[in-house]
Design an enzyme around this catalytic site. Structure first.
Site, short mmCIF file in Angstrom:
data_model
loop_
_atom_site.label_atom_id
_atom_site.label_comp_id
_atom_site.label_asym_id
_atom_site.label_seq_id
_atom_site.Cartn_x
_atom_site.Cartn_y
_atom_site.Cartn_z
N GLU A 1 -6.09 -5.71 -7.52
CA GLU A 1 -7.49 -6.09 -7.36
C GLU A 1 -8.22 -6.13 -8.69
OE1 GLU A 1 -8.64 -4.62 -2.94
OE2 GLU A 1 -7.82 -3.09 -4.28
N GLU B 1 -1.84 -1.80 0.94
CA GLU B 1 -2.70 -0.83 1.60
C GLU B 1 -2.37 -0.63 3.08
OE1 GLU B 1 -5.09 -2.22 -1.98
OE2 GLU B 1 -3.73 -3.13 -0.55
#
Length: 161
Positions: free
Chosen positions: A15, A35
């Protein structure tokens, strides 16, 4: 900002790279959003920046499977802009940064602004934004210097004005 990705860029690391203007990966890099494997979702822009960069389907596949992709696959998807050997990673990023730094600073700033701000607008609105920024660029001292330097066959001396 240029992200240099060497090794693993998973979750927040991926990210962080997504938030950069350009991304260069070493041939040994692996990128992913794992995740879901721990019961959460990407929470620092992964669900928003990744689809805008590589498309909704490819992003959902990465996010929902939690699988990491190789540097070559990341290049194919458009997740990274270039892949180099690990020992060339910082050198190549510096080359690109120096090239960009040698351009008219206002033109660089407003090019990024036009792409980022116009990306999610309807085409007509995005073209209006581009035309507005183009008009502003044409009124700068840097535009006049760029034209003079071109005609005089010399490197421009940018003022940022």
């Amino acid at each position: 900002m240029i992200a240099c990705i060497n090794g693993f860029a998973l979750g927040g690391g991926c990210e962080l790279a997504l938030a950069c203007t350009l991304r260069i990966a070493s041939s040994t890099a692996r990128l992913g959003q794992p995740e879901v494997k721990i019961g959460i979702i990407p929470g620092y822009g992964g669900t928003q920046r990744l689809p805008r960069l590589i498309g909704k389907g490819a992003a959902l596949k990465m996010i929902l499977t939690g699988e990491a992709v190789s540097a070559e696959e990341a290049l194919r998807l458009g997740l990274v802009d270039e892949v180099v050997e690990p020992d060339q990673l910082l050198y190549r990023a510096e080359q690109i940064a120096q090239t960009i730094a040698g351009m008219a600073p206002l033109a660089v700033r407003d090019s990024i602004r036009a792409v980022n701000s116009g990306y999610d607008l309807p085409l007509a609105s995005a073209l209006e934004l581009e035309a507005s920024l183009f008009g502003l660029a044409c009124s700068t001292s840097d535009k006049a210097e760029g034209a003079r330097a071109f005609l005089e066959k010399r490197a421009p001396n940018w003022s940022g004005k």
